[in-house]
Design a protein around this motif. Structure first.
Motif: not given
Length: 162
Positions: A76-94
């Motif tokens: 199904t493609g669900q078991e993809t490995y070597a990927s970015i799992f978490a991403l976030a931008e600072s609320p303090v600085k763009a």
């Protein structure tokens, strides 16, 4: 780029988006939306076009980029490995972006993706999955992260870092 992932191993895919691929809308009025596979992408035109703003931010170990499943291969493609799992931008600085991979790496960009610095915490096991990154609401250079090793013997142990 639409891509049918059914039955494909991670090594055969141009972009390794996982079933939990992060999507972040900037809070800073820049019209930026970020998405991540093994690279971080950005759009400023509501998804009409995307630009790659990072190198591969994973370990991409060839022996782990094979099709999962053994006798009954995962198709199904669900078991993809070597990927970015978490991403976030600072609320303090763009433009201060944090990325965590499912193979244990953490990176930061302080210039909206032009440059990336490896900031993986010392002591974090190599096979940890970065499940969550929460940037500090007070300091653009600080974030809190949670990781697990659900694929290993200490699958119930939490890994928490600042």
């Amino acid at each position: 780029m639409p891509e049918l992932a059914f039955g494909a191993s991670s090594k055969d895919r141009k972009y390794r988006f996982n079933y939990h691929a992060p999507l972040v809308v900037s809070q800073h009025g820049s019209n930026a939306i970020y998405a991540a596979a093994q690279f971080v992408f950005r759009t400023r035109d509501e998804g009409q076009s995307w630009e790659k703003i990072s190198p591969d931010l994973t370990r991409a170990e060839p022996e782990k980029l094979v099709r999962a499943g053994g006798l009954t291969p995962e198709t199904t493609g669900q078991e993809t490995y070597a990927s970015i799992f978490a991403l976030a931008e600072s609320p303090v600085k763009a433009g201060v972006l944090w990325a965590g991979s499912d193979d244990g790496l953490v990176h930061i960009s302080k210039d909206d993706g032009k440059n990336w610095t490896l900031v993986t915490p010392k002591g974090l096991p190599e096979d940890a999955r970065i499940d969550s990154i929460e940037p500090s609401p007070h300091n653009a250079g600080t974030a809190y992260l949670a990781a697990t090793r659900h694929r290993s013997a200490d699958k119930l142990a939490p890994y928490l870092y600042q």
